[in-house]
Write a protein that holds these residues in place. Structure first.
Motif, PDB file in Angstrom:
ATOM      1  N   ARG A 200      -7.359  91.265  21.766  1.00  0.00           N
ATOM      2  CA  ARG A 200      -7.147  91.990  23.013  1.00  0.00           C
ATOM      3  C   ARG A 200      -8.247  93.025  23.200  1.00  0.00           C
ATOM      4  N   ARG A 201      -8.240  93.649  24.362  1.00  0.00           N
ATOM      5  CA  ARG A 201      -9.320  94.538  24.770  1.00  0.00           C
ATOM      6  C   ARG A 201      -9.529  95.723  23.827  1.00  0.00           C
ATOM      7  N   GLU A 202      -8.467  96.185  23.183  1.00  0.00           N
ATOM      8  CA  GLU A 202      -8.609  97.346  22.299  1.00  0.00           C
ATOM      9  C   GLU A 202      -9.507  97.056  21.100  1.00  0.00           C
ATOM     10  N   TRP A 203      -9.583  95.785  20.689  1.00  0.00           N
ATOM     11  CA  TRP A 203     -10.291  95.450  19.459  1.00  0.00           C
ATOM     12  C   TRP A 203     -11.443  94.474  19.655  1.00  0.00           C
ATOM     13  N   VAL A 204     -11.537  93.854  20.819  1.00  0.00           N
ATOM     14  CA  VAL A 204     -12.612  92.888  21.079  1.00  0.00           C
ATOM     15  C   VAL A 204     -13.637  93.522  22.008  1.00  0.00           C
ATOM     16  N   GLU A 205     -14.883  93.496  21.582  1.00  0.00           N
ATOM     17  CA  GLU A 205     -15.961  94.087  22.374  1.00  0.00           C
ATOM     18  C   GLU A 205     -16.512  93.115  23.406  1.00  0.00           C
ATOM     19  N   SER A 206     -16.724  91.869  23.015  1.00  0.00           N
ATOM     20  CA  SER A 206     -17.237  90.849  23.932  1.00  0.00           C
ATOM     21  C   SER A 206     -17.000  89.479  23.316  1.00  0.00           C
ATOM     22  N   ILE A 207     -17.083  88.459  24.149  1.00  0.00           N
ATOM     23  CA  ILE A 207     -16.917  87.077  23.692  1.00  0.00           C
ATOM     24  C   ILE A 207     -18.016  86.230  24.319  1.00  0.00           C
ATOM     25  N   GLN A 208     -18.642  85.387  23.504  1.00  0.00           N
ATOM     26  CA  GLN A 208     -19.658  84.449  23.978  1.00  0.00           C
ATOM     27  C   GLN A 208     -19.158  83.017  23.789  1.00  0.00           C
ATOM     28  N   ILE A 209     -19.425  82.188  24.770  1.00  0.00           N
ATOM     29  CA  ILE A 209     -19.136  80.752  24.640  1.00  0.00           C
ATOM     30  C   ILE A 209     -20.407  80.007  25.054  1.00  0.00           C
ATOM     31  N   THR A 210     -20.936  79.223  24.134  1.00  0.00           N
ATOM     32  CA  THR A 210     -22.209  78.529  24.353  1.00  0.00           C
ATOM     33  C   THR A 210     -22.043  77.034  24.140  1.00  0.00           C
ATOM     34  N   ILE A 211     -22.599  76.248  25.042  1.00  0.00           N
ATOM     35  CA  ILE A 211     -22.772  74.806  24.837  1.00  0.00           C
ATOM     36  C   ILE A 211     -24.247  74.514  25.119  1.00  0.00           C
ATOM     37  N   ALA A 212     -25.014  74.329  24.063  1.00  0.00           N
ATOM     38  CA  ALA A 212     -26.458  74.125  24.183  1.00  0.00           C
ATOM     39  C   ALA A 212     -26.818  72.712  23.746  1.00  0.00           C
ATOM     40  N   GLU A 213     -27.773  72.116  24.450  1.00  0.00           N
ATOM     41  CA  GLU A 213     -28.223  70.763  24.143  1.00  0.00           C
ATOM     42  C   GLU A 213     -29.733  70.747  23.949  1.00  0.00           C
ATOM     43  N   ALA A 246      -8.570  82.842  25.891  1.00  0.00           N
ATOM     44  CA  ALA A 246      -7.976  84.036  26.491  1.00  0.00           C
ATOM     45  C   ALA A 246      -6.494  83.902  26.834  1.00  0.00           C
ATOM     46  N   MET A 247      -5.911  82.728  26.701  1.00  0.00           N
ATOM     47  CA  MET A 247      -4.538  82.519  27.153  1.00  0.00           C
ATOM     48  C   MET A 247      -3.525  83.327  26.355  1.00  0.00           C
ATOM     49  N   GLU A 248      -2.381  83.588  26.985  1.00  0.00           N
ATOM     50  CA  GLU A 248      -1.250  84.216  26.306  1.00  0.00           C
ATOM     51  C   GLU A 248      -0.533  83.175  25.445  1.00  0.00           C
ATOM     52  N   PRO A 249       0.219  83.619  24.433  1.00  0.00           N
ATOM     53  CA  PRO A 249       0.962  82.652  23.622  1.00  0.00           C
ATOM     54  C   PRO A 249       1.977  81.887  24.472  1.00  0.00           C
ATOM     55  N   PRO A 250       1.926  80.552  24.461  1.00  0.00           N
ATOM     56  CA  PRO A 250       2.940  79.777  25.185  1.00  0.00           C
ATOM     57  C   PRO A 250       4.261  79.804  24.426  1.00  0.00           C
ATOM     58  N   HIS A 251       5.362  79.571  25.141  1.00  0.00           N
ATOM     59  CA  HIS A 251       6.658  79.591  24.443  1.00  0.00           C
ATOM     60  C   HIS A 251       6.840  78.358  23.580  1.00  0.00           C
ATOM     61  N   SER A 252       6.081  77.299  23.848  1.00  0.00           N
ATOM     62  CA  SER A 252       6.074  76.105  22.993  1.00  0.00           C
ATOM     63  C   SER A 252       4.751  75.393  23.234  1.00  0.00           C
ATOM     64  N   LYS A 318     -21.721  86.017  33.401  1.00  0.00           N
ATOM     65  CA  LYS A 318     -20.775  87.002  32.875  1.00  0.00           C
ATOM     66  C   LYS A 318     -19.456  86.857  33.622  1.00  0.00           C
ATOM     67  N   VAL A 319     -18.372  86.772  32.864  1.00  0.00           N
ATOM     68  CA  VAL A 319     -17.036  86.566  33.436  1.00  0.00           C
ATOM     69  C   VAL A 319     -16.139  87.714  32.998  1.00  0.00           C
ATOM     70  N   GLU A 320     -15.282  88.163  33.902  1.00  0.00           N
ATOM     71  CA  GLU A 320     -14.279  89.158  33.560  1.00  0.00           C
ATOM     72  C   GLU A 320     -12.898  88.634  33.930  1.00  0.00           C
ATOM     73  N   ILE A 321     -11.910  89.019  33.141  1.00  0.00           N
ATOM     74  CA  ILE A 321     -10.526  88.589  33.365  1.00  0.00           C
ATOM     75  C   ILE A 321      -9.701  89.823  33.714  1.00  0.00           C
ATOM     76  N   GLU A 322      -9.092  89.785  34.876  1.00  0.00           N
ATOM     77  CA  GLU A 322      -8.363  90.941  35.366  1.00  0.00           C
ATOM     78  C   GLU A 322      -6.886  90.858  34.960  1.00  0.00           C
ATOM     79  N   ASN A 323      -6.632  91.154  33.699  1.00  0.00           N
ATOM     80  CA  ASN A 323      -5.248  91.301  33.244  1.00  0.00           C
ATOM     81  C   ASN A 323      -5.206  92.350  32.137  1.00  0.00           C
ATOM     82  N   TRP A 324      -4.009  92.689  31.664  1.00  0.00           N
ATOM     83  CA  TRP A 324      -3.863  93.782  30.714  1.00  0.00           C
ATOM     84  C   TRP A 324      -4.516  93.478  29.372  1.00  0.00           C
ATOM     85  N   ARG A 325      -4.522  92.228  28.968  1.00  0.00           N
ATOM     86  CA  ARG A 325      -5.082  91.901  27.655  1.00  0.00           C
ATOM     87  C   ARG A 325      -6.600  92.028  27.637  1.00  0.00           C
TER      88      ARG A 325
END
Length: 487
Positions: A200-213, A246-252, A318-325
């Motif tokens: 979550r935001r309190e402990w994660v500074e940034s996230i990178q996702i790369t697909i390079a060819e 980034a998803m929340e835990p699903p109930h199943s 650069k992507v931002e997610i507008e939620n509490w997490r």
């Protein structure tokens, strides 16, 4: 994974590159493993320029066999696999030919799977032709990307296919979701109390996702020049990986629970103001360069590419997610062709400790980092700081390594193998639902529209590098850098 489910797997585009390199090899591996495919299951290939089954088997021996079993082919298993394969000669432009397919499938037990390994322009005609001969019942249909050129065309295809097949019959495939480390990301997050409180935001500074060819457009220049990296990779693969991270835990782990949570992430993506696209999105195009000692040509000189093409072969955004997490945490997505290495990875950079008595190295961002490597070697690596041996309190980066091929004795399942088995067995969790696809298109469209309206060409980069310098500058503005730039 044992199954007694009888099936008939109908492969449209049965002589195409995807069928030869991925689909048929994946089905062979499932067959060779034993118990994954029902003994009664059959594969029916469809093509128009092969005369009969004998000619098709010759084609498979020549074009598929080199892509199976890296350690050699089990000839007994290969022979029994070929016994599963049948062939129907059909011209997809002639709906009346589909009566031949209907007759070939008549009376067969179990589910029918129709895999459309064709261009998207054929999706709707094939679906209508299947319905005209009554083959849309008791069946599932697999759609390959790209599904449309933009939101409007994607909706047009989905509307047309949806008139013939119910949503639960439609499997929109994204092979990155079938990769072992992506599955392990779910296990890591939701099976261990260790990581979830930190995710979550309190402990994660940034996230990178790369697909390079390393590869260029190869023989796909004509297709790629009308598509580009944003449509080909960001709209589907990268945003799907982002939603998993980034998803929340699903109930199943049932299909709709997982996909509901992914959809919430996609709908929470911060819309991009067209005026800010130059700040948060970089597009590039490769020029001539050198990769592993070999000279490679510029994109504009590739076969099928227009000489004055402004199609992007590189995107960083650069992507931002507008939620509490995740509010305030930047996600950096990157993909490109003719880059310095072939790699797909997710990098989670945790924040530095708030105060350190151990020196400045403990205060450096990224000292604690989780790297999930999707290709070429599938691993999960957790970095942390430890004391170097010797006098003084000198810290060094060390890592804990989960290399699947060393830890698990059984071989890993390839992504296509897992996904094809899921189709046959009716598991939808790893396939893209229509509302997910619409949300992804809706988010990328402002970038597409702004680039189309702009007279600015893509930023050049030399083949064999990591793309335009502007992609590094974008991260530098946030006090970070791409993983390969660390050292």
């Amino acid at each position: 994974m044992q199954t007694d489910s009888s099936f008939t797997f109908v492969l449209f585009g049965g002589t195409g590159d995807l069928s030869m390199r991925k689909i048929l090899p994946a089905l062979f591996e499932a067959h060779r493993a034993g118990g994954m495919l029902a003994d009664s299951g059959k594969i029916v290939a469809v093509a128009r320029h092969i005369a009969d089954r004998a000619a098709y088997i010759d084609w498979v021996n020549e074009h598929v066999k080199p892509h199976v079993s890296k350690n050699g082919v089990d000839e007994t298993a290969w022979a029994s696999f070929l016994d599963r394969i049948e062939f129907v000669k059909i011209d997809l432009g002639k709906p009346e030919d589909f009566t031949l397919l209907r007759d070939a499938l008549s009376g067969r037990p179990g589910i029918r799977v129709f895999y459309l390994a064709t261009g998207p322009s054929l999706f709707v005609p094939i679906c209508h032709a299947l319905a005209s001969v009554g083959l849309n019942e008791n069946s599932r249909i697999v759609l390959e990307k790209p599904l449309g050129y933009d939101l409007k065309s994607s909706n047009a295809i989905n509307d047309a296919v949806g008139e013939i097949f119910a949503e639960e019959q439609i499997y929109r495939i994204d092979h990155y979701l079938g990769k072992e480390p992506v599955q392990n990301l779910l296990a890591l997050r939701f099976g261990n109390v260790l990581f979830e409180p930190l995710w979550r935001r309190e402990w994660v500074e940034s996230i990178q996702i790369t697909i390079a060819e390393e590869l260029g457009v190869e023989a796909r220049g004509d297709f790629y020049d009308n598509t580009g990296a944003l449509r080909d990779m960001v709209q589907n693969h990268l945003l799907q990986l982002l939603s998993i991270v980034a998803m929340e835990p699903p109930h199943s782990m049932d299909s709709d629970s997982v996909r509901d949570e992914k959809l919430r992430v996609l709908r929470a993506l911060k819309p991009i103001d067209p005026r800010d696209i130059g700040k948060v999105a970089v597009r590039g195009q490769y020029h001539a360069g050198v990769i592993r000692g070999s000279a490679v040509p510029a994109y504009a000189t590739e076969p099928g590419v227009k000489q004055d093409s402004t199609t992007e072969t590189f995107v960083a955004v650069k992507v931002e997610i507008e939620n509490w997490r995740w509010a305030g945490v930047p996600f950096f997505l990157r993909t490109g062709k003719r880059l310095a290495d072939r790699v797909a990875e997710i990098v989670v950079n945790f924040r530095a400790v708030p105060h350190s008595a151990l020196g400045a190295s403990a205060l450096r961002g990224g000292a604690n980092r989780l790297v999930i490597r999707l290709q070429p070697n599938e691993t999960i690596r957790l970095y942390c700081l430890a004391k170097q041996p010797g006098e003084g309190m000198n810290l060094a980066s060390v890592h804990l390594d989960l290399a699947f091929d060393r830890f698990f004795r059984e071989g890993q399942m390839e992504a296509y193998q897992r996904l094809l088995l899921d189709v046959i067995n009716g598991r939808l969790a790893l396939f893209v639902r229509r509302d997910e696809q619409e949300a992804a298109w809706r988010w990328v469209e402002p970038i597409l529209n702004e680039w189309a309206a702009s007279n600015k060409p893509p930023k050049p980069y030399a083949a064999g590098t990591w793309g335009p310098a502007a992609a590094s500058a974008m991260l530098a503005q946030h006090g970070t850098c791409w993983l390969e730039e660390e050292n």
